[in-house]
Design an enzyme around this catalytic site. Sequence first.
Site, PDB file in Angstrom:
ATOM      1  N   LYS A 289       7.782 -13.174   5.915  1.00  0.00           N
ATOM      2  CA  LYS A 289       8.395 -14.202   6.747  1.00  0.00           C
ATOM      3  C   LYS A 289       7.399 -15.231   7.270  1.00  0.00           C
ATOM      4  O   LYS A 289       7.802 -16.310   7.708  1.00  0.00           O
ATOM      5  CB  LYS A 289       9.125 -13.556   7.913  1.00  0.00           C
ATOM      6  CG  LYS A 289      10.323 -12.749   7.487  1.00  0.00           C
ATOM      7  CD  LYS A 289      11.379 -13.629   6.839  1.00  0.00           C
ATOM      8  CE  LYS A 289      12.691 -12.888   6.688  1.00  0.00           C
ATOM      9  NZ  LYS A 289      13.773 -13.790   6.275  1.00  0.00           N
TER      10      LYS A 289
ATOM     11  N   SER B  49      12.934  -2.530   3.355  1.00  0.00           N
ATOM     12  CA  SER B  49      13.495  -3.444   2.352  1.00  0.00           C
ATOM     13  C   SER B  49      12.624  -3.405   1.091  1.00  0.00           C
ATOM     14  O   SER B  49      13.134  -3.566  -0.022  1.00  0.00           O
ATOM     15  CB  SER B  49      13.628  -4.871   2.905  1.00  0.00           C
ATOM     16  OG  SER B  49      12.402  -5.315   3.412  1.00  0.00           O
TER      17      SER B  49
END
Lengths: 199, 318
Positions: free
Chosen positions: B57, B274
């Site tokens: 991110k 994830s």
Amino acid sequence: MPVTILIPTALRAHTRQQSAVTVDGRTVQEALDRLVADYPDLKPHLVAESGKIRSFINVFVNEDDIRQKGDMKAPVKNGDEISIVPSIAGGAEAVSKDKVMDLLSTCYDPEIPVNIVDLGLIYEVNISPLPDQPEKSKVHVKMSLTAPGCPEAPKMQAETEAKVSAMDGVGAAQVEIVWEPQWTPDRMSDAARLELGMA
Amino acid sequence: MKDRTKRSPARGRGPGADFFGLIGRTPLIALGKFSPPGSKVRILAKAEWQNPGGSVKDRAAARMILEGERTGKLTPDKTILDATSGNTGIAYACIAAARGYRLKLCVPANISPERKHILAALGAEVIYTSALEGSDGAIRGAAKIFDQDPGRYFFPNQYGNDNNWRAHYHATGPEIWKDTRGKITHFIATVGTGGTLMGVGRFLKEKNRKIRVIAVEPDSPFHGLEGMKHMASSIVPKIYDRSFPDETLFVSTEAAHEAVRRAARQEGFLIGLSSGAALAAAETLARRVDSEKKPALIVTVFPDGADKYLTERFWKED
């Protein structure tokens, strides 16, 4: 006994969009069994092939993680709220009612040599999350004293509140002295009766 | 008031590098034990936990913030506001600290305790939204705060900001292309905002339209895969086009846990949830391609490492 199960948004498609479902049960297991019996589409989302709740799911009874209260055998009573939250919640450091009760059982009325838990003076312990301090909980204790108008009341309230406030994971504590219902000796534990020679 | 006349972020990761200089150029690691034995199918993964904020991110957050500054939408008097399930929040918090902005984040109350500690350590203001509503509750929370006082905030809105996927189009995609010397055959990635999949996927398709792009979603709306979205039951991010990937694979939380444990115990890599979902899906894909007797170079992205999930129970299962 009727208890309310709060349904996460992600699963409401399987409960006809209801955000809460009321079911009967004496334990978390019974309540959840009833839930999946009433709404069978929920089952694969909640229960693993082994029959156990899937490992990433946390179940709370009124904000208490059931893993600290006997797991699926945790008792539920009329009006309790069960929430089902995916385990990205972690929830490792939650304060449990048991821990609060353990601490309270180190507190004494200065005139009686039995702790306030065994005396039956603790009426209610509620634990809720603190919105501004995610790691900490708010603890609200309702307690009474053996005689209304007891002069020690303010002192005991302050001392108990200070002890609870100092617990790990507690961000705010409030001890409220209540006189309703009035305390009676039959609220005492057997240990207390024995100690006071009343057994 | 702090002087926020901006110096351009330093480029490069050499001595004197700043936060921005350390973003990207992550290694492409091999997952040999997950490829079918004796096959010509290989699985490689971008180790995005090596970004300075610890996740993929950083890339999107940096581009959204820097573009906000460049276009004049983000000025020193503004507070940065967004919804996040954690990693974007951490990236914003690092950048806001480095650039001197105030930051307000809407986050589901059930993110891991480690993430809460990190956000607190970086000084971010965090508003916890209902755990029962997941990331959509956080998105609605942020939109509501913004609408009450739009002049006060810079709201990048990672779910609808084109600079999110462009960060991957301009950097992550080219890095993968270069590191595989153009030999990549499949790109497979988990979707949350969809930024990684859309950006890398678009870049790779332009380079070679035969490259297959595969999305990975949780198999149920109710899952423990932080950062990922089950699109059919969620607010689909504006930047994500569900018809863009050639295919979508669905992974259970338990399969992701299993892959996380195996990556740790068989490869020595501590990967996040994830990442585990991406790896489980890549392994399924690898077996399928191998059964068709085709060689393949499958590339995936590991959005973060295991450090934020170490208190989870699944480590003790098998």
